[in-house]
Every structure is written in C-alpha cells, then in structure tokens.
Design a protein around this motif. Structure first.
Motif, PDB file in Angstrom:
ATOM      1  N   GLU A  63       0.484  -1.023   0.414  1.00 22.54           N
ATOM      2  CA  GLU A  63      -0.318  -0.041  -0.076  1.00 22.54           C
ATOM      3  C   GLU A  63       0.594   1.300  -0.393  1.00 22.54           C
ATOM      4  N   ALA A  64       0.826   2.439  -0.852  1.00 21.37           N
ATOM      5  CA  ALA A  64       0.783   3.885  -0.905  1.00 21.37           C
ATOM      6  C   ALA A  64       0.245   4.713  -0.931  1.00 21.37           C
ATOM      7  N   THR A  65      -0.059   6.128   0.008  1.00 21.93           N
ATOM      8  CA  THR A  65      -0.984   7.172   0.151  1.00 21.93           C
ATOM      9  C   THR A  65      -0.640   8.182   0.191  1.00 21.93           C
ATOM     10  N   TYR A  66      -0.894   8.931  -1.186  1.00 18.54           N
ATOM     11  CA  TYR A  66      -0.876   9.668  -2.360  1.00 18.54           C
ATOM     12  C   TYR A  66      -0.668  11.226  -0.289  1.00 18.54           C
ATOM     13  N   ARG A  67       0.432  11.389   0.064  1.00 18.43           N
ATOM     14  CA  ARG A  67       0.239  12.294   1.359  1.00 18.43           C
ATOM     15  C   ARG A  67       0.675  13.906   0.759  1.00 18.43           C
ATOM     16  N   LYS A  68      -0.138  14.886  -0.194  1.00 19.59           N
ATOM     17  CA  LYS A  68       0.362  15.725  -0.460  1.00 19.59           C
ATOM     18  C   LYS A  68       0.811  17.145   0.422  1.00 19.59           C
ATOM     19  N   GLU A  69       0.774  17.345   2.067  1.00 22.06           N
ATOM     20  CA  GLU A  69       0.914  18.005   3.115  1.00 22.06           C
ATOM     21  C   GLU A  69       2.461  17.996   3.470  1.00 22.06           C
ATOM     22  N   THR A  70       2.473  16.473   3.308  1.00 25.84           N
ATOM     23  CA  THR A  70       4.459  15.855   3.488  1.00 25.84           C
ATOM     24  C   THR A  70       5.329  15.446   2.134  1.00 25.84           C
ATOM     25  N   THR A  71       4.096  15.657   0.752  1.00 27.86           N
ATOM     26  CA  THR A  71       4.627  14.795  -0.282  1.00 27.86           C
ATOM     27  C   THR A  71       5.383  14.376  -0.662  1.00 27.86           C
ATOM     28  N   SER A  72       4.661  12.846   0.195  1.00 27.08           N
ATOM     29  CA  SER A  72       5.339  11.647   0.109  1.00 27.08           C
ATOM     30  C   SER A  72       4.582  10.462  -0.441  1.00 27.08           C
ATOM     31  N   PHE A  73       4.806   9.545  -0.415  1.00 25.86           N
ATOM     32  CA  PHE A  73       4.254   8.187  -1.040  1.00 25.86           C
ATOM     33  C   PHE A  73       4.951   6.844  -0.439  1.00 25.86           C
ATOM     34  N   HIS A  74       5.105   6.774   0.346  1.00 23.68           N
ATOM     35  CA  HIS A  74       5.666   5.827   1.415  1.00 23.68           C
ATOM     36  C   HIS A  74       4.893   4.110   0.930  1.00 23.68           C
ATOM     37  N   LEU A  75       6.230   3.424   0.689  1.00 24.98           N
ATOM     38  CA  LEU A  75       5.159   2.045   0.306  1.00 24.98           C
ATOM     39  C   LEU A  75       5.424   1.101   1.861  1.00 24.98           C
ATOM     40  N   GLU A  76       3.981   0.169   1.350  1.00 25.30           N
ATOM     41  CA  GLU A  76       4.456  -0.308   2.955  1.00 25.30           C
ATOM     42  C   GLU A  76       3.678  -1.751   2.521  1.00 25.30           C
ATOM     43  N   LYS A  77       4.369  -2.812   3.906  1.00 22.37           N
ATOM     44  CA  LYS A  77       3.614  -3.988   3.338  1.00 22.37           C
ATOM     45  C   LYS A  77       4.095  -4.549   4.729  1.00 22.37           C
ATOM     46  N   GLY A  78       2.401  -5.355   5.282  1.00 22.99           N
ATOM     47  CA  GLY A  78       2.806  -5.511   6.566  1.00 22.99           C
ATOM     48  C   GLY A  78       3.193  -6.921   6.567  1.00 22.99           C
ATOM     49  N   SER A  79       3.531  -7.679   6.043  1.00 22.21           N
ATOM     50  CA  SER A  79       4.205  -8.779   6.458  1.00 22.21           C
ATOM     51  C   SER A  79       4.442  -9.175   4.708  1.00 22.21           C
ATOM     52  N   VAL A  80       6.462  -9.318   4.460  1.00 23.78           N
ATOM     53  CA  VAL A  80       7.029  -9.666   3.709  1.00 23.78           C
ATOM     54  C   VAL A  80       7.412 -11.055   3.524  1.00 23.78           C
TER      55      VAL A  80
END
Lengths: 114, 116
Positions: A63-80
């Motif tokens: 998952e990744a969430t488009y955060r305009k306020e922090t200009t970020s798009f961090h990629l996450e996965k709960g269990s690789v």
C-alpha cells in the motif's frame, strides 16, 4: 522542477517483517505517483499508483498513500515474503506542456531472508 | 496482447563503433521513453516522444546519442563512437498519454549493451 527521492538500500528484512520504503517528491502542480518493481532478471512493472491527494494505491499486499501535505508516497507491506525481494522504484508523472514525463527515484533494493 | 519489445536483447561492441537499439512500443501508445540503467543504479531518463510533438531530449548525455521515432511507432536509439561508460541496460517504455498524467508506463525487457 520535478524530482523523486527514495531511501537508499539495500533493505534487509526477515520474512513476515513489516516493510516501509520512504519516498518523497517535489513537483509543480498535481502529479500522479507510482511504485514500480523490478524482480531479479525481469523488467520493470507497475506495482501500484495514486492519482490525487489522499488516494491509496494497493496491490499484492503493498500500500502507499498520496500525502500532499508531506509530499510523500511511502510504500508499506505488513508481512513481507521472500518472493518480495526486488528493487522498488518510486516515480511521479508530471504534466509539462501536456507531456506525461516520468521522474524515477534511484530505486531501493529489498532483500527478504527466510 | 503483445508488450513492448526491444532488440537486440544483448549487444557487445568495440569501443568507437556505432550501435542501434530498437524499440517496438505497444500498439496505440502515443508516448515512448528511453532510459538507461547502469549496474546497480536507478533509471536515467534519456529521451521522450509524445505523438507528433518535438521530443524531449533533455536527458541525452552527449551528442553521440540520438533517437528517432518513425511513424509514431518504432523507435531507434543510436549511440555513435561508443565508449566503455556507455555500457548499461537500455530500457524502452510506452504509455497512453493521458491528460491527467496517470498513464502507466509499460517497459520492455531492455537491451544490455557492453562496450569492450
């Protein structure tokens, strides 16, 4: 101008660990944001994307969430999983003179150990 | 359906020779991109074609590099007088150019160029 900065790798995790790969961007206007993945010996392929602020892209447990306020798009996965071992690229698509030019980060290599 | 294809898949050449790399984009895709990926490095943008507009050549590293796209489809990247530092994987991608800029890029398998 437009640019993408992502965390340097390699990132080494044990199977079932939580993953975060940081990505921040600089852009004029309202870009679309992407994560691409390159598995060993294969070509780049789209993993997920988000086209406007607060959108969440998701695919294969990532998952990744488009955060305009922090200009970020961090990629996450709960269990690789071991099969997630690959190089991950963050990218943005800007609209400059009606072009759809892409800007890629330098890539983050993920190694998942069993 | 057919994806982006590139040829040759591997090319070994001697320093000083010219090489041509070919890209066949997905049919109907109006945007075509060339990138270079050196060993262990990220993607380096080279050139971008969009329809009939003048290409964005801002990423070409020197005047030894040139590219053309004929008929809005097939593209050829030419490197003249190759140098050892040109050794890399050259990637081509195509996309539907959308006004929202959210068109996914589809990548070819790349051409691995080795300059001896």
């Amino acid at each position: 101008g437009n640019s993408v900065t992502q965390m340097e790798g390699p990132v080494t995790l044990s199977e079932e660990a939580f993953l975060t790969i940081n990505c921040t961007y600089t852009a004029t206007g309202y870009p679309s944001l992407f994560w691409y993945v390159q598995y060993p010996g294969e070509g780049l392929q789209l993993l997920l994307k988000a086209t406007k602020a607060d959108d969440k892209g998701s695919n294969k447990g990532f998952e990744a969430t488009y955060r305009k306020e922090t200009t970020s798009f961090h990629l996450e996965k709960g269990s690789v999983q071991v099969s997630d071992s690959a190089v991950y690229f963050c990218a943005l698509s800007g609209r400059l003179y009606n072009f759809n030019k892409f800007y890629f980060g330098s890539g983050t290599k993920l190694n998942v150990k069993p | 359906g057919a994806g982006v294809s590139q040829s040759p898949s591997n090319k070994v050449t001697e320093k000083g020779k010219d090489v041509e790399l070919r890209c066949d984009p997905i049919s109907g895709h109006t945007a075509l991109y060339w990138y270079r990926q050196s060993l262990g490095q990220g993607l380096e943008f080279l050139i971008y074609f969009q329809g009939n507009s003048a290409p964005d050549k801002s990423g070409l590293p020197s005047d030894r590099f040139s590219a053309e796209r004929t008929g809005g489809s097939v593209s050829t990247l030419t490197i003249q007088r190759t140098q050892q530092e040109d050794s890399a994987v050259y990637l081509c991608a195509s996309s539907l150019a959308r006004s929202r800029g959210d068109g996914e890029q589809f990548f070819g398998p790349g051409t691995r160029l080795t300059v001896l």
